[in-house]
Design a protein around this motif. Structure first.
Motif, short mmCIF file in Angstrom:
data_model
loop_
_atom_site.label_atom_id
_atom_site.label_comp_id
_atom_site.label_asym_id
_atom_site.label_seq_id
_atom_site.Cartn_x
_atom_site.Cartn_y
_atom_site.Cartn_z
N ILE A 1 0.87 -1.19 0.00
CA ILE A 1 0.00 0.00 0.00
C ILE A 1 0.91 1.23 0.00
O ILE A 1 1.92 1.24 0.69
CB ILE A 1 -0.82 0.07 1.31
N CYS A 2 0.51 2.29 -0.77
CA CYS A 2 1.37 3.49 -0.68
C CYS A 2 0.49 4.69 -0.38
O CYS A 2 0.45 5.68 -1.10
CB CYS A 2 2.13 3.69 -1.98
N GLY A 3 -0.25 4.64 0.72
CA GLY A 3 -0.97 5.84 1.14
C GLY A 3 -2.45 5.75 0.86
O GLY A 3 -2.94 4.77 0.33
N GLY A 4 -3.15 6.85 1.25
CA GLY A 4 -4.60 6.91 1.04
C GLY A 4 -5.39 6.46 2.24
O GLY A 4 -6.60 6.58 2.30
N ILE A 5 -4.64 5.91 3.25
CA ILE A 5 -5.35 5.41 4.44
C ILE A 5 -5.27 6.49 5.54
O ILE A 5 -4.18 7.02 5.80
CB ILE A 5 -4.67 4.12 4.96
N GLY A 6 -6.39 6.86 6.12
CA GLY A 6 -6.37 7.86 7.20
C GLY A 6 -6.21 9.27 6.63
O GLY A 6 -6.15 9.46 5.42
N PRO A 7 -6.14 10.29 7.51
CA PRO A 7 -6.06 11.68 7.04
C PRO A 7 -4.77 11.91 6.23
O PRO A 7 -3.71 11.45 6.63
CB PRO A 7 -6.03 12.49 8.35
N ASP A 8 -4.86 12.59 5.09
CA ASP A 8 -3.67 12.88 4.29
C ASP A 8 -2.97 14.10 4.91
O ASP A 8 -3.62 15.13 5.16
CB ASP A 8 -4.06 13.20 2.83
N ALA B 1 -0.28 22.70 -1.43
CA ALA B 1 0.40 21.40 -1.68
C ALA B 1 0.31 21.02 -3.16
O ALA B 1 1.26 20.50 -3.73
CB ALA B 1 -0.24 20.31 -0.84
N ILE B 2 -0.85 21.32 -3.79
CA ILE B 2 -1.02 20.76 -5.14
C ILE B 2 -0.08 21.42 -6.15
O ILE B 2 0.13 20.92 -7.23
CB ILE B 2 -2.50 20.91 -5.60
N LYS B 3 0.52 22.57 -5.77
CA LYS B 3 1.38 23.20 -6.78
C LYS B 3 2.85 22.84 -6.58
O LYS B 3 3.72 23.33 -7.24
CB LYS B 3 1.24 24.75 -6.68
N THR B 4 3.10 21.99 -5.62
CA THR B 4 4.53 21.73 -5.38
C THR B 4 4.78 20.22 -5.47
O THR B 4 3.86 19.43 -5.63
CB THR B 4 4.91 22.14 -3.94
N ASP B 5 6.08 19.89 -5.36
CA ASP B 5 6.38 18.44 -5.44
C ASP B 5 6.11 17.76 -4.09
O ASP B 5 6.52 16.65 -3.86
CB ASP B 5 7.84 18.24 -5.87
N LYS B 6 5.39 18.50 -3.20
CA LYS B 6 5.05 17.89 -1.89
C LYS B 6 4.19 16.64 -2.08
O LYS B 6 4.05 15.82 -1.20
CB LYS B 6 4.27 18.90 -1.03
N LEU B 7 3.54 16.52 -3.25
CA LEU B 7 2.60 15.41 -3.45
C LEU B 7 3.31 14.06 -3.32
O LEU B 7 2.74 13.07 -2.92
CB LEU B 7 1.96 15.51 -4.83
N GLU B 8 4.57 14.03 -3.66
CA GLU B 8 5.38 12.79 -3.57
C GLU B 8 4.62 11.60 -4.18
O GLU B 8 4.38 10.58 -3.53
CB GLU B 8 5.70 12.49 -2.10
N LEU B 9 4.17 11.77 -5.42
CA LEU B 9 3.47 10.68 -6.08
C LEU B 9 4.43 9.51 -6.30
O LEU B 9 5.61 9.70 -6.56
CB LEU B 9 2.90 11.16 -7.41
N ASP B 10 3.90 8.27 -6.17
CA ASP B 10 4.74 7.08 -6.28
C ASP B 10 4.65 6.54 -7.71
O ASP B 10 3.57 6.20 -8.18
CB ASP B 10 4.21 6.02 -5.27
N LYS B 11 5.81 6.45 -8.36
CA LYS B 11 5.78 6.08 -9.79
C LYS B 11 5.39 4.61 -9.98
O LYS B 11 5.03 4.16 -11.05
CB LYS B 11 7.13 6.36 -10.46
#
Ligand SMILES: O=C(O)[C@H](O)[C@H](O)COP(=O)(O)O
Ligand SMILES: [Mg+2]
Length: 318
Positions: free
Chosen positions: A126-133, A141-151
């Motif tokens: 699992i890589c996130g989405g569980i509990g409060p983000d 946050a949405i304009k920066t690389d803070k999102l740390e999306l998992d490739k």
């Protein structure tokens, strides 16, 4: 079958034939046995009564916020000795589905910790989405690389999530923007059956946001779709739909599920479907403006009345 032979108000005679002509009873949970945390009168006694009369019981719940073990403990705490294999809950079902398709990747799950538990128990990542983000309250946050999306995300799973946020929908939709990413949903119930004053958005409300943002449609695993019945038959291949009764509160999920599997269906009025709504549906079916598989064979006020009919026939035949 004409609609005259559907939505029959249960009597003692019908209850007796349901008991004598069937071996297996499938129970929905929310809106049938309880409206969390209140257990309906007669619910536990009915489960024990049917078990004592040699019937096999399964609990088929779209609720993804509890694990199989959570449900087994809850049933034991309220006085019904349930075994985990009787409990077909949508969090557990999701893990079984990923196993059945030999999934090997990483999942972004919009849901509660029960989803993480059931998926990790089967070895899925699992890589996130569980509990409060952590970024939920950070407007930038949405304009920066803070999102740390998992490739490496290969699957997005949408479940009931009491911590839903804009950022979670954004992440799920962004992952789903990759065409090869699998899109699964535990269920699409519009709401949780609760008292009239409040409307509790269900998993379907969460799913609608993710599906709209991603312009993708998911594979939905819960009722009315077949996987729950397949999961039962995998462990108990002798379950015969013709000798099975599905007891539910929501026509779009429980009753349609039972009708599509070929079981008998009994609707209770303690959850999502009112008697008035059922009458409207019946008229629509007669005018061919809605699907017939939403209509139950029988309907009854609640599980307590079903139990009362069963016990009274016992007296009259003894
Ligand atoms: O996901 C939802 O909306 C709720 O869990 C819903 O109550 C389904 O639970 P069930 O009636 O299938 O037990
Ligand atoms: Mg229900």
């Amino acid at each position: 079958m004409s609609t005259k032979e559907l939505c029959i108000h249960l009597t003692e005679l019908h209850a007796k034939s349901l008991l004598n002509d069937n071996d297996t009873f499938l129970f929905d949970c929310d809106g049938v046995l309880w409206n969390f945390p209140d257990i309906f009168t007669g619910a536990v006694e009915l489960l024990n009564y049917l078990t004592e009369h040699g019937k096999r019981l399964f609990f088929v719940t779209n609720n993804s916020t509890k694990t199989q073990d959570d449900y087994a403990k809850r049933f034991n705490d309220i006085g019904y000795k349930a075994k985990p294999e009787q409990i077909i809950c949508s969090a557990w079902l999701t893990a079984q589905h990923l196993k059945s398709i030999n999934f090997k990747g990483k999942c972004y799950v919009v849901g509660m910790s029960s989803m993480k538990h059931e998926l990790e128990r089967e070895g899925f990542q699992i890589c996130g989405g569980i509990g409060p983000d952590p970024l939920a309250s950070d407007a930038n946050a949405i304009k920066t690389d803070k999102l740390e999306l998992d490739k490496d995300v290969d699957c997005v799973i949408s479940a009931l999530d009491l911590h839903i946020s804009y950022i979670k929908i954004l992440k799920a939709a962004t992952y789903l923007n990759r065409p090869n990413v699998l899109f699964l949903a535990t269920n699409d119930d519009a709401s949780l059956p609760q008292s009239d004053e409040i409307v509790m958005p269900g998993a379907g409300s969460i799913l609608a946001s993710v599906a709209a943002a991603s312009c993708r449609s998911p594979t939905i695993l819960g009722k009315p779709h077949r996987p729950m019945f397949d999961a039962i038959c995998l462990t108990f291949p002798d379950v015969d739909p013709k000798r099975t009764v599905m007891i539910g509160d929501r026509v779009e999920t429980d009753i349609a599920f039972g009708n599509r599997q070929g079981t008998k269906t009994l609707l209770v009025f303690t959850g999502a479907t009112s008697e008035k709504y059922l009458d409207t549906l019946k008229q629509q079916v007669e005018k061919h403006t809605t699907e017939r598989d939403l209509l139950p064979n029988f309907c009854v006020k609640d599980v307590g009345q079903f139990l009362q009919f069963l016990k009274s026939t016992e007296k009259s035949t003894s």
